[in-house]
Scaffold this active site. Structure first.
Site, PDB file in Angstrom:
ATOM      1  CB  SER A 145      -0.903   0.019   1.234  1.00 51.92           C
ATOM      2  OG  SER A 145      -1.581   1.248   1.362  1.00 51.92           O
ATOM      3  CE1 TYR A 158      -4.917  -2.092   4.004  1.00 57.21           C
ATOM      4  CE2 TYR A 158      -3.683  -0.039   3.907  1.00 57.21           C
ATOM      5  CZ  TYR A 158      -4.281  -1.102   3.270  1.00 57.21           C
ATOM      6  OH  TYR A 158      -4.246  -1.189   1.903  1.00 57.21           O
ATOM      7  CE  LYS A 162      -2.386  -4.098   2.562  1.00 57.45           C
ATOM      8  NZ  LYS A 162      -2.658  -5.261   1.679  1.00 57.45           N
ATOM      9  CB  THR A 193     -11.768   0.440  -4.097  1.00 62.92           C
ATOM     10  OG1 THR A 193     -10.961   0.738  -2.942  1.00 62.92           O
ATOM     11  CG2 THR A 193     -10.853   0.278  -5.305  1.00 62.92           C
TER      12      THR A 193
END
Length: 253
Positions: A145, A158, A162, A193
């Site tokens: 990411s 998160y 990553k 998204t």
């Protein structure tokens, strides 16, 4: 695009392959002649992907609805998938993406993000590796990411996960290269998204993204599909341990 890179007859294991960045890549792989096993949890997205698969390739699309936190079920499925013939390509893409201040996460929430984003990737890779080693060929792709650049807050678990995937990319590349297995990361930028729904001001966020990118358009899933198709192909056999940023020039490394 599907004709440029050779993935015909390759068996692909793709977590999150029915999601916002996954669907177009799955369709591109099918168009290029690959057999794709999609592991996803969202029943609606799975149904949509199935409806979009061309009739001529639907027999090569295998959809598995599974919770990646259910390790016994995941391990059992992976054992079955690896039993008939080797898995040639693993795409570790599925991710949990909660957003709130670090101190508000419970230990269970932190563990759940790591479980989906990292531990599931480890299980998938472990299941595929014996077959890859036996045939002296394999491709492992970890989706990381742009958030690793440190420009976002309230995404600690998160970003942490990553970062772990990037570390695994380099460590696996060093360890698996002697067996003809390459391991690379793809680092998407800010794509429109479902993940963007966490932002309270979508229009303002969109303007901010375009302002920071060198390329003045939003990324689309086909941009990711192109990167995946290349790194999964025969033609990318001398590239390993690398991170390919697909972000319109927001972050340049």
């Amino acid at each position: 695009m599907s004709a440029r890179f050779d993935v015909a007859n390759r068996k692909v294991l793709y977590t999150g392959g029915a999601g916002g960045l996954g669907t177009e890549t799955t369709l591109a792989l099918l168009a290029a002649g690959a057999e794709v096993h999609v592991l996803d949890f969202d029943a609606e997205k799975i149904a949509t992907l199935e409806s979009r698969a061309p009739e001529g390739s639907i027999h090569r699309l295998h959809l598995h609805r599974i919770d990646l936190l259910d390790k016994p079920s995941l391990a059992g499925l992976l054992e079955r998938l690896a039993a008939d013939r080797p898995i040639d390509v693993v795409i570790n893409n599925a991710a949990s993406y909660p957003s709130k201040p670090f101190e508000d996460y419970s230990d269970a929430e932190l563990a759940a993000v790591h479980g989906v984003n990292v531990e599931a990737a480890q299980l998938c890779t472990r299941a595929a590796l014996p077959g890859m080693r036996a045939q002296n060929w394999g491709r492992i792709l970890n989706v990381t990411s742009i958030t690793l650049s440190g420009q976002w807050e309230n995404l600690v678990p998160y970003v942490q996960s990553k970062g772990a995937l990037l570390g695994l990319t380099r460590a696996w590349a060093r360890e698996f290269g002697k067996w003809g297995v390459t391991v690379n990361a793809i680092s998407p930028g800010a794509f429109p998204t479902d993940a963007e729904k966490i932002h309270p001001d979508p229009e303002g966020y969109n303007a901010m993204v375009l302002d920071r990118q060198a390329v003045k358009r939003r990324g689309n899933p086909m941009d990711i599909a192109a990167a995946v198709m290349f790194l999964a192909s025969e033609e990318a056999g001398f590239i390993t341990g690398q991170s390919l940023a697909v972000n319109g020039g927001w972050v340049m490394e």
